[in-house]
Design a protein around this motif. Structure first.
Motif, PDB file in Angstrom:
ATOM      1  N   LEU A   1       0.838  -1.192   0.000  1.00 10.44           N
ATOM      2  CA  LEU A   1       0.000   0.000   0.000  1.00 10.44           C
ATOM      3  C   LEU A   1       0.877   1.248   0.000  1.00 10.44           C
TER       4      LEU A   1
ATOM      5  N   THR B   1       1.206   3.971  -3.001  1.00 14.00           N
ATOM      6  CA  THR B   1       0.942   5.385  -2.724  1.00 14.00           C
ATOM      7  C   THR B   1       2.094   6.238  -3.223  1.00 14.00           C
TER       8      THR B   1
ATOM      9  N   VAL C   1     -10.266   5.527  -3.657  1.00 16.54           N
ATOM     10  CA  VAL C   1      -9.886   4.114  -3.657  1.00 16.54           C
ATOM     11  C   VAL C   1     -11.071   3.328  -4.214  1.00 16.54           C
TER      12      VAL C   1
ATOM     13  N   TYR D   1      -4.113   1.677   6.584  1.00 22.91           N
ATOM     14  CA  TYR D   1      -4.963   2.744   6.046  1.00 22.91           C
ATOM     15  C   TYR D   1      -5.216   3.809   7.118  1.00 22.91           C
TER      16      TYR D   1
ATOM     17  N   TRP E   1     -10.543  10.886   2.166  1.00 23.08           N
ATOM     18  CA  TRP E   1     -10.396   9.560   1.564  1.00 23.08           C
ATOM     19  C   TRP E   1     -11.787   9.060   1.207  1.00 23.08           C
TER      20      TRP E   1
ATOM     21  N   TYR F   1     -13.648   5.762  -0.327  1.00 21.70           N
ATOM     22  CA  TYR F   1     -13.545   4.348  -0.677  1.00 21.70           C
ATOM     23  C   TYR F   1     -14.830   3.943  -1.376  1.00 21.70           C
TER      24      TYR F   1
ATOM     25  N   LEU G   1     -10.574   1.957  11.981  1.00 26.35           N
ATOM     26  CA  LEU G   1     -10.935   2.297  10.607  1.00 26.35           C
ATOM     27  C   LEU G   1     -12.400   2.725  10.530  1.00 26.35           C
TER      28      LEU G   1
END
Length: 184
Positions: free
Chosen positions: A53, A57, A92, A114, A125, A127, A143
């Motif tokens: 990840l 990135t 994402v 994350y 962010w 998702y 999360l």
């Protein structure tokens, strides 16, 4: 933010639309030291590991990914790059791929990574994924706290008078664009 929708409900189209709109408003630019990338799209890593990840990135931020760094240094470098590149929006897509590629413990470990990246950035962010994306988000209590907003992308329906009007207009336009009733 988590956007949930079934296959074919328009998640990728929404992703692409948001990316294009945001990129026009906040275009990338070259700085003498690094590229300023306010809007990025970040794929779910393959293999799905915290280190990958970080490498992904760095790649979308234009950083050299072939440089071999110790894993702890890579994480520090990503955190710094997110700030230095002035990232404001991270999209994402296909977040549901996370649980498909990892066991429960692996999903938790990636979820923790994350969390670290969310905390290190000043970005929103977003998702996007199917119902399995909720499983990925719910794999880690922290999360869940960092992705508190969830929206569902429904399939197009004709249950309300407004929806029926839109559908009728679509069918009329299709008939104009593609003369379906004309003999060949």
């Amino acid at each position: 933010m988590l956007v949930i929708g079934g296959a074919g409900s328009g998640k990728t189209a929404l992703h692409d639309f948001l990316f294009e709109i945001a990129k026009r408003r906040y275009p990338p630019r070259e700085d003498p030291i690094q590229t300023i990338a306010p809007v990025v799209t970040l794929p779910v890593p393959e293999p799905a590991t915290g280190h990958q990840l970080c490498v992904n990135t760095l790649g979308v931020l234009g950083e050299p990914t072939e440089v071999k760094r110790p894993k702890d240094k890579t994480l520090k470098h990503v955190k710094k790059a997110l700030i230095d590149c002035e990232v404001q929006l991270i999209l994402v897509d296909n977040f549901q791929n996370l649980p498909e590629r990892r066991g429960k413990r692996g999903v938790q470990m990636l979820g923790a990574r994350y969390c670290e990246l969310i905390d290190a950035s000043h970005a929103l962010w977003v998702y996007l994924g199917t119902q399995l994306a909720r499983k990925a988000r719910d794999s880690d209590d922290q999360l869940i706290k960092r992705i508190p907003f969830q929206a569902e992308l429904p399939y197009f329906g004709i249950g309300t008078p407004e929806d029926r009007l839109v559908y009728r207009k679509l069918i009329e336009n299709l008939d104009d664009w593609l003369p379906l009733a004309e003999p060949s």
